[in-house]
Scaffold this active site. Structure first.
Site, PDB file in Angstrom:
ATOM      1  CB  SER A   1      -0.939  -0.041   1.212  1.00 24.63           C
ATOM      2  OG  SER A   1      -1.924   0.957   1.130  1.00 24.63           O
TER       3      SER A   1
ATOM      4  CG  HIS B   1      -5.465  -2.586  -0.048  1.00 25.31           C
ATOM      5  ND1 HIS B   1      -4.599  -2.445  -1.121  1.00 25.31           N
ATOM      6  CD2 HIS B   1      -4.960  -1.782   0.937  1.00 25.31           C
ATOM      7  CE1 HIS B   1      -3.639  -1.593  -0.806  1.00 25.31           C
ATOM      8  NE2 HIS B   1      -3.829  -1.182   0.439  1.00 25.31           N
TER       9      HIS B   1
ATOM     10  CG  ASP C   1      -5.904  -3.485  -3.997  1.00 26.07           C
ATOM     11  OD1 ASP C   1      -6.623  -2.578  -3.518  1.00 26.07           O
ATOM     12  OD2 ASP C   1      -4.760  -3.715  -3.595  1.00 26.07           O
TER      13      ASP C   1
END
Length: 510
Positions: free
Chosen positions: A331, A441, A388
């Site tokens: 991320s 995610h 995602d």
């Protein structure tokens, strides 16, 4: 007792039937090899083969029998027993009804394997000797020929680097708060690989801040509004056997994802800014990521300063040895990994090969930034989940021709970097098809998908190794009820799925 054969057979066939019935009694049924027989073993074998051949034609099988399901054993008289599929299994009903395939996976024949997958004991793909091929696995050829199908050695390396990022998450959650009055103390990090040791803690600082009254209103959540936070670490392999296996000494830089309000605020500063060290105005990156990378804190240097200083020290310490630098993040950590790679790729006269393994990373810069990394020979493998949404932001994705014309004037023109390994949540037999955004995610979900990925034509391998315990703990509502219920029916206590939880709120991106 006499059987009324004449009632069911024509009279002219009665003599033939009686004669054959007498001979039939002394022969062994090919479908019942445990019955007694007086014929030779060779004759019994031929009958067995003939019967199985006829049965195969009858069922019109299109595939060869599963080698795990067909077993040949020698009996005491030398004959061969063949235990094949049953009649209903031979019909291969799972091809018609997918539900039957799931039921077959949960059948008693698979309980031992399922119990292993649901346990907390990790089972990894074998660590083979990379030897002279380590540069190939480190991306010197952009992982050409290793992604589809996914090379088993590369799969193991990708999962291993993902676990380094998980250690960064755990290290932050164990002590998220930082004092504004004094420098932070050295931090202990529980590494998943004992052949590495942590040599440096890394911090990021936001250039924006919230008013002091926010801390007064919610004093227990002060760590959420602090400007500086621990984000990861530098570790180096110091085990001789592991160095020999990998073919070099590896330096790992692991960075976690977004966790504080200040980091979220920086994520939304999506305008492209010019890279400070670049004389080319077309080389731009996202303003918020650049801020977290370059801003100094009250008692800690910037992330860029910390990582450059430590990498230079390690290069000098291990001068003369084959070295590699691997940067991995999830991320926000995936975005900062690219900026770190750009920073250290020219921090010394002879920098070792630099590779980035990123999970669920957003776009970071424009086409000029991509070309800048390519010129520096930074290799990037982006692991991307189809579902995602984070991998599709920030900015507007514009086709290459339009991008070339507008990249200087349009602040929203972004480009992805490097080579892509694409996985898909829907391909996992364990996850629901309608999983939520957080699961798509989630880092553990990423590692689950990578461990199971085989190729684009066979997206999930049947002999996946990774335990489902943490996936059940983190994403239990997104796991199919078939498996959560089976976990209880196997008498696996709930506390076996419990993991130590941090004393603070979980990371929104974990």
């Amino acid at each position: 007792m006499m059987i009324g054969v004449g009632l069911t057979l024509p009279a002219h066939n009665l003599n033939v039937f009686n004669a054959r019935r007498a001979s039939f009694k002394c022969q062994k049924s090919p479908l019942n090899p445990t019955s007694r027989t007086h014929v030779s073993s060779a004759s019994s074998t031929e009958l067995t083969r003939e019967t199985l051949s006829n049965l195969e034609k009858l069922l019109q099988k299109s595939n060869q029998p599963d080698p795990e399901r067909v077993v040949k054993t020698s009996t005491s008289n030398g004959s061969i027993e063949t235990k094949g599929k049953g009649l209903l299994e031979g019909l291969n009903l799972s091809r018609i009804w997918p539900e039957m395939k799931a039921a077959e996976e949960m059948s008693p024949r698979h309980l031992n394997r399922l119990q292993r997958l649901l346990s907390k004991t990790m089972e990894y793909s074998p660590r083979n000797n990379l030897g002279s091929r380590w540069r190939e696995y480190h991306g010197c050829n952009d992982w050409s020929g290793l992604l589809d199908p996914l090379d088993e050695n590369l799969r193991r390396e990708v999962v291993r680097y993902g676990e380094f990022v998980q250690a960064a998450y755990h290290g932050f959650h164990s002590n998220p708060a930082m004092s504004t009055d004094e420098a932070p103390l050295p931090r202990h990090v529980a590494l998943p690989d004992r052949s590495y040791k942590v040599t440096k803690s890394l911090y990021t600082t936001s250039s924006v801040g919230l008013p002091k009254w926010v801390d007064d209103v919610a004093p227990d959540l002060g760590w959420m509004t602090q400007r500086s936070s621990w984000i990861g670490y530098v570790a180096v392999c110091d085990d001789k056997r592991e160095i020999h296996r990998m073919g070099r000494r590896d330096i790992v830089i692991a960075l976690r994802g977004t966790a504080t309000c200040m980091e979220w605020a920086e994520n939304f500063r999506a305008q492209l800014d010019q890279i400070p060290e670049s004389d080319d105005p077309t080389q731009r990156v996202e303003r918020g990521f650049l801020s977290l990378h370059k801003t100094r804190g009250a008692h800690v240097p910037s992330l860029a300063e910390l990582v450059v200083e430590e990498v230079q020290r390690l290069i000098e310490m291990y001068k003369g040895e084959p070295l590699s630098i691997t940067i991995t993040g999830h991320s926000l950590g995936a975005a900062l990994s690219l900026l770190v790679a750009d920073e250290i790729s020219s921090c010394a006269p002879h920098v070792p090969p630099v590779a980035v393994f990123s999970f669920g990373g957003p776009r970071v810069g424009n086409k000029g930034f991509v070309e800048r990394l390519n010129k520096k020979n930074v290799k990037v493998l982006r692991i991307v989940n189809n579902q995602d949404l984070i991998t599709k932001v920030p900015g507007i994705f514009i086709v290459e021709k339009v991008q070339q014309q507008q990249q200087q004037d349009n602040p929203w023109t972004y480009s992805h970097v490097g080579t892509e390994l694409r996985v898909d949540t829907k391909m996992s037999p364990y996850l629901k098809s309608n999983v939520d955004i957080a699961c798509c995610h989630d880092l553990e979900a990423y590692l689950h998908l990578v461990d199971g990925y085989l190729s684009s034509k066979c997206p999930f391998r049947s002999n996946a190794k990774r335990s489902l315990a943490k996936l059940l703990h983190d994403q239990g509502s997104n796991v199919k009820q078939l498996y959560t219920h089976k976990a209880l029916s196997l008498n696996l206590e709930r506390d076996r799925f419990s993991f130590p939880m941090p004393s603070c709120l979980p990371s929104p991106s974990q």
